[in-house]
Design a protein around this motif. Sequence first.
Motif, PDB file in Angstrom:
ATOM      1  N   ALA A  70      -5.354  -3.828  -2.598  1.00  0.00           N
ATOM      2  CA  ALA A  70      -6.213  -4.052  -1.461  1.00  0.00           C
ATOM      3  C   ALA A  70      -7.033  -5.390  -2.050  1.00  0.00           C
ATOM      4  O   ALA A  70      -7.370  -6.227  -1.253  1.00  0.00           O
ATOM      5  N   VAL A  71      -7.572  -5.312  -3.266  1.00  0.00           N
ATOM      6  CA  VAL A  71      -8.302  -6.324  -3.740  1.00  0.00           C
ATOM      7  C   VAL A  71      -7.733  -7.694  -3.735  1.00  0.00           C
ATOM      8  O   VAL A  71      -7.984  -8.662  -3.475  1.00  0.00           O
ATOM      9  N   LEU A 125       0.850  -1.336   0.123  1.00  0.00           N
ATOM     10  CA  LEU A 125      -0.060   0.018   0.069  1.00  0.00           C
ATOM     11  C   LEU A 125       0.762   1.221   0.036  1.00  0.00           C
ATOM     12  O   LEU A 125       0.349   2.072   0.371  1.00  0.00           O
ATOM     13  N   LEU A 157      -7.944   0.193 -13.763  1.00  0.00           N
ATOM     14  CA  LEU A 157      -7.868   1.430 -13.114  1.00  0.00           C
ATOM     15  C   LEU A 157      -6.568   2.215 -13.211  1.00  0.00           C
ATOM     16  O   LEU A 157      -6.695   3.221 -13.239  1.00  0.00           O
ATOM     17  N   VAL A 189      -7.746  -5.718 -11.997  1.00  0.00           N
ATOM     18  CA  VAL A 189      -8.060  -4.535 -11.368  1.00  0.00           C
ATOM     19  C   VAL A 189      -6.988  -3.490 -11.882  1.00  0.00           C
ATOM     20  O   VAL A 189      -7.479  -2.041 -12.078  1.00  0.00           O
ATOM     21  N   ARG A 190      -5.959  -3.793 -11.605  1.00  0.00           N
ATOM     22  CA  ARG A 190      -4.650  -2.738 -11.986  1.00  0.00           C
ATOM     23  C   ARG A 190      -4.629  -2.539 -13.339  1.00  0.00           C
ATOM     24  O   ARG A 190      -4.603  -1.223 -13.847  1.00  0.00           O
ATOM     25  N   ASP A 195      -2.096   3.884  -6.173  1.00  0.00           N
ATOM     26  CA  ASP A 195      -2.342   2.358  -6.511  1.00  0.00           C
ATOM     27  C   ASP A 195      -2.497   1.654  -5.425  1.00  0.00           C
ATOM     28  O   ASP A 195      -1.692   0.700  -5.358  1.00  0.00           O
ATOM     29  N   ARG A 196      -3.608   1.646  -4.787  1.00  0.00           N
ATOM     30  CA  ARG A 196      -4.002   1.177  -3.464  1.00  0.00           C
ATOM     31  C   ARG A 196      -5.126   0.175  -3.680  1.00  0.00           C
ATOM     32  O   ARG A 196      -5.257  -1.062  -3.127  1.00  0.00           O
ATOM     33  N   ILE A 197      -5.936   0.355  -4.716  1.00  0.00           N
ATOM     34  CA  ILE A 197      -7.183  -0.582  -4.832  1.00  0.00           C
ATOM     35  C   ILE A 197      -6.822  -1.852  -5.229  1.00  0.00           C
ATOM     36  O   ILE A 197      -7.179  -2.765  -4.856  1.00  0.00           O
ATOM     37  N   ALA A 198      -5.913  -1.980  -6.351  1.00  0.00           N
ATOM     38  CA  ALA A 198      -5.677  -3.333  -6.861  1.00  0.00           C
ATOM     39  C   ALA A 198      -4.896  -4.177  -5.813  1.00  0.00           C
ATOM     40  O   ALA A 198      -5.176  -5.423  -5.660  1.00  0.00           O
TER      41      ALA A 198
END
Length: 387
Positions: free
Chosen positions: A348-349, A338, A380, A376-377, A343-346
């Motif tokens: 995190a998923v 993180l 996004l 996801v990356r 670029d934290r969502i991918a």
Amino acid sequence: MDSRPVIAGVVTALVGFTSSFAVVLAGLRAVGADPAQAASGLLALTLAVGVGVLLLAWRSKVPVTLAWSTPGAALLASSGTPDGGWPAAVGAFLTAGVLIALTGLVPALGRLMSRIPASLAQAMLAGVLLQLCLAPFTALGTVPLFVAPVIVCWLLMMKYAPRWAVPAALLVALGVIAMALAGTGKGPGQGGILPALVWTTPAFSLQAMAGIALPLFVVTMASQNVPGVAVLRSFGFDTPWRPSMLVTGTGTVLGAPFGGHAINLAALSAALAAGEEAGADKGRRWIAGVTSGVAYLVLAVFSTALVTLVSAAPAGMLEAVAGLALLGTLAASVSAALADAEDRIAPAVTFLTAASGLAFAGIGSAFWALLAGLAVRTLLVPRSAQA
């Protein structure tokens, strides 16, 4: 003559072995090994590490040190028994070893590996570590009298001697087990005290390849081999990359039929042999690597006896010690995953998918976590930022 390289090598082996062998046993048992097969796996890993270090450090005159893949063992602990049972897990270990060796032989494979974002690899590792790192605290509710002294010892040592926190906690755990056995008048669990290798003919299945072999290869490379190179570089040493990959890959392949899951470059413990603790003369620090290899071969003699004693522990005790050993790795993995605010969502998923225990088509959550994170990356993150 300065004896510090020899002392540093012995300490490197002791810390490396005692701080994570509980993780190895928990991982091997989780993918279907019986006590004899788990003991054989620990022995095979210890022998492979010892011989591999001797070969690399002596030939290169660089303080290269090896270890078994602790993150890989944690991955196994969260994977569960694959379709095909223990033989299929052994086949996955062998496949991971082949991939590691090919990384040294085929530069293109190394480049392909480098295309996996480090944040996703670290998030996948953090997800598979989570359940094991919860074990010390969940065990407080089931066997508090056994686990509480271990946790207290670990906390005190983290304050005053962090390097020895896990080995000290392990000693307390073994002492608690021995006292419990003495109180009941029973002996240790079934098993001998002399080391013995147990052969398992490998089997191969698509589920084990995707659910164990590929994630094991990824976490071993991203969490052990790459950091191991960085640690040596920080002390002014160049890692003999191709020989290291060939030795660790071959060692993994040879150890797999006896239950060894993977060996690799040491990361955290590498600093003990490469740093100033191994002497002021950098030209003699390779002796610390050689000494650690000899020490691992000595420790191999006691590996089966340790497994026999640990097998008598109450349910959850082994996992609790393993969880304490991995708390630092979990914290570092979450932080690395993180670190990029954009670029934290991918990651995190990826983390949540790996931690969920999702299994689909017989394939465990680590594989699906990596696929989900990459998807996801890709969606996004702009292509220019991905490059």
